[in-house]
Structure formats: C-alpha cells, structure tokens
Enzyme design. Structure first.
Site, PDB file in Angstrom:
ATOM      1  N   ASP A 289      33.574  58.018  63.015  1.00 19.30           N
ATOM      2  CA  ASP A 289      32.323  58.760  62.740  1.00 19.30           C
ATOM      3  C   ASP A 289      31.087  57.857  62.784  1.00 19.30           C
ATOM      4  O   ASP A 289      30.077  58.146  62.139  1.00 19.30           O
ATOM      5  CB  ASP A 289      32.377  59.450  61.360  1.00 19.30           C
ATOM      6  CG  ASP A 289      33.627  60.273  61.156  1.00 19.30           C
ATOM      7  OD1 ASP A 289      33.997  60.993  62.089  1.00 19.30           O
ATOM      8  OD2 ASP A 289      34.237  60.183  60.076  1.00 19.30           O
TER       9      ASP A 289
ATOM     10  N   HIS B  16      34.563  63.576  68.603  1.00 14.63           N
ATOM     11  CA  HIS B  16      33.250  63.009  68.905  1.00 14.63           C
ATOM     12  C   HIS B  16      32.268  64.157  69.097  1.00 14.63           C
ATOM     13  O   HIS B  16      32.612  65.184  69.688  1.00 14.63           O
ATOM     14  CB  HIS B  16      33.290  62.172  70.186  1.00 14.63           C
ATOM     15  CG  HIS B  16      34.100  60.923  70.066  1.00 14.63           C
ATOM     16  ND1 HIS B  16      34.751  60.340  71.119  1.00 14.63           N
ATOM     17  CD2 HIS B  16      34.357  60.138  68.997  1.00 14.63           C
ATOM     18  CE1 HIS B  16      35.382  59.248  70.702  1.00 14.63           C
ATOM     19  NE2 HIS B  16      35.148  59.111  69.423  1.00 14.63           N
TER      20      HIS B  16
END
Length: 336
Positions: free
Chosen positions: A13, A43
C-alpha cells in the site's frame, strides 16, 4: 536503456501503482512485467480522474504502447484476470498481455482453504485469495499451470524470453513488484508475512532475468506507513490519532481498515539494503504536509516537506528521486 525494478518498502500500500504508472508514462518501457505473489496484492491506479483497483494486470496498463507480462513466479486466478481484462477493455489489454505458460493457477479449493484455515484467516490476517495454499501445492508439484487452462491460451507465452529479448535489443523494461519488503516470507515479521519473498531479487527471478540485467531498483515508501492485517508495527499510531491527521485508508483487496504509523527510518535503511536500492520514491508527501499538494517543482515545496525529504536521505543513505504530491500522474516531482 535500463531495466528497473520497483519494490514496496513497507507492508504494501505504498503507492507503487502511481509510481509505476508515472514511470511507464515518462520512460515508455517496451515491456512492463509483474513479479510477486499473486492476486492477494491490490494496486489502485488513477487515470484521468478514474480509479482502477487491480490485482493481476500490471499497473503499467495506461501506456498502450507497452506489452504487459505476468512472470512465471506469479500465481494467477483465471477468474480475476479475465474480469480485469474486460474491465480495462478500452486499454486494449487483450492484444498486449503475456501470461507465462508456467504461472501457477489458483483454484476455488485454494481460496476455500485459505478462508477456512483459522491460523491463516484469523491469526495471520490472510487476504483469503488462495495464494498460500496454492504455493503449498506448487512446492508439492501438484499445482496446475497456466498452460493447462483453456481460457488462458490466447495470452500464453514465455515472459523470460520476451523480457530478455527486449533487454538484448536495448529497450526499457520495467518490473513491478507487489506487496512490500516487510511482508517477505524470509525478511518480514514472520509469521505475519506473505507466502514467498517480496524483494527485488525475487521479482527478477519471477520474470526470468538474472541479477546482472538489473540497472535500477526503486524502493517506494509512503510518508506514513500503513499495514493491513496482524503483525508488529513499531511506529503505529492509534486510530484516533490517525483520524485527527486525516489518515484513514482501506485495503484494495480486503476492504479492511489500514493501520497507520509514523515513518520508520531504521526499517527504511534495512529495506534499502535488502533490495540494493539505487533510488527512493516517496509517495503521499501531500498527506505529510497538505501544503505540498500538487506541487511539481522541488523548490516550491514547503520547508517542512523539504526537511522530511532531507532527513530520509541522510538517515537511510539513498537519494530520493521521485516525490508524489497527489494521485494524478502529473502531480510528481522527478529529480532523476
């Protein structure tokens, strides 16, 4: 021309999708190849104000002139990849995608095992996407491969051949790693880790190139690290504190709220050493200091923003070459 590997420097992240998309736009690689575990890593890519949450297709997809490759070391969930091909139809994925014929296949039984195993689902905080059980079957040599799956046949190829040929022809290649170094099976906070290694060396192996072919390793750090699931987090702040700072996020794959912490310089230094980092990309500087939002010239950053960048470089010992100041591609300072 160069071969560049992009690696997550924390627990995933970190904003790798934004950095990879920017590099694809700026450097125009002939191939963007994905290494990593599989669809357990999500993503988010923002293109022209529209957000795309993806788990299988390389995040370099906005560059329509680049081939997109999924290396043999990556697990593939046929259901997920076919949905993403359809979702990204306007980017012409069908004609650009190469799935290595030796990719391992995640089946429904692997996902069920992942979710029903209390150690994985409750104690470790697994994403439930079947990656761990599938990697067990691969080690036992019983896992199906992509070449055994009919619906994947239009996309099958040899990613190692394609990537090495591009490098031999002096073309730019970008290898995108998934998750983050601190989730590595070998170097992370075991047992609260993923089911394989997540460092630059493994990503190179995943797509089938040797270490001497790699020119640049870009490690991506978020200005405030986040973590989904269980495990140690030395600089973690309380949810109340993160809310006061406006730092509330949710995982792309799991939807779980991310734990938030302050930048950890010692861990960052270790991560750069593990990956052989040649440069650092910092994301979400605008969250560290909202007055930095959208700035594209380093000299225009606030003194607070500049001091943070300088402190990282001094304590970690690697130059920061890319600074993200917002979600859009153009909201980037490029010091390369």
């Amino acid at each position: 021309m160069t071969c560049t590997i992009v690696v997550g420097g924390q627990w995933g992240d970190e904003g790798k999708g934004k950095i990879i998309s920017y590099l694809c736009y700026k450097d125009n690689p002939s191939i963007v190849a994905r290494g990593g575990v599989g669809p357990n890593a999500g993503h988010t890519v923002e293109v022209d104000g529209e957000k795309y949450g993806i788990r299988m297709i390389p995040t370099g997809f906005p560059n329509k002139s680049s081939k997109l490759a999924i290396g043999a070391g990556v697990l593939v969930d046929p259901e997920v990849i076919l949905k993403e091909i359809e979702m990204l139809d306007k980017f012409n994925i069908k004609d650009r995608l190469i799935v290595d014929k030796n990719c391992g296949i995640i089946e429904e039984k692997h996902k069920e095992m992942d979710k029903s195993n209390s150690h994985l689902s409750k104690e470790i905080g697994s994403t439930g996407t079947g990656c761990g059980p599938a990697n067990v079957d691969r080690a036992m040599r019983t896992l199906k491969l992509a070449k055994d799956i009919e619906v994947l046949k239009p996309f099958l190829g040899d990613v190692s051949d394609a990537v090495n040929e591009a490098l031999d022809n002096n073309q730019n290649v970008l290898i995108e790693g998934t998750q983050g170094t601190l989730l590595s099976l070998y170097y992370g906070s075991y047992p609260y880790v993923t089911s394989k290694d997540t460092t630059a060396s493994s990503f190179a192996a995943d797509v089938g190139i040797g270490p001497t072919k790699v020119d640049e390793v870009v490690v991506v750090f978020k200005s405030y690290p986040t973590r989904v699931g269980e495990g140690p987090f030395p600089t973690e702040m309380s949810f109340e504190e993160s809310e006061k700072l406006g730092l509330v996020e949710y995982g792309t794959v799991t939807g779980r709220r991310r734990r938030v912490g302050f930048f950890d310089y010692e861990l960052a230094k270790r991560v750069c050493r593990l990956n052989g980092a040649t440069q650092i990309a910092i994301t979400c500087l605008d969250k560290y200091d909202n007055e930095c939002y959208g700035i594209t010239n380093y000299d225009d950053l606030t003194e607070k923003g500049k001091a943070f960048i300088k402190e990282i470089e001094e304590k970690v010992g690697v130059s920061i070459t890319l600074i993200s100041t917002g979600p859009e591609l153009h909201q980037t300072i490029d010091l390369r």
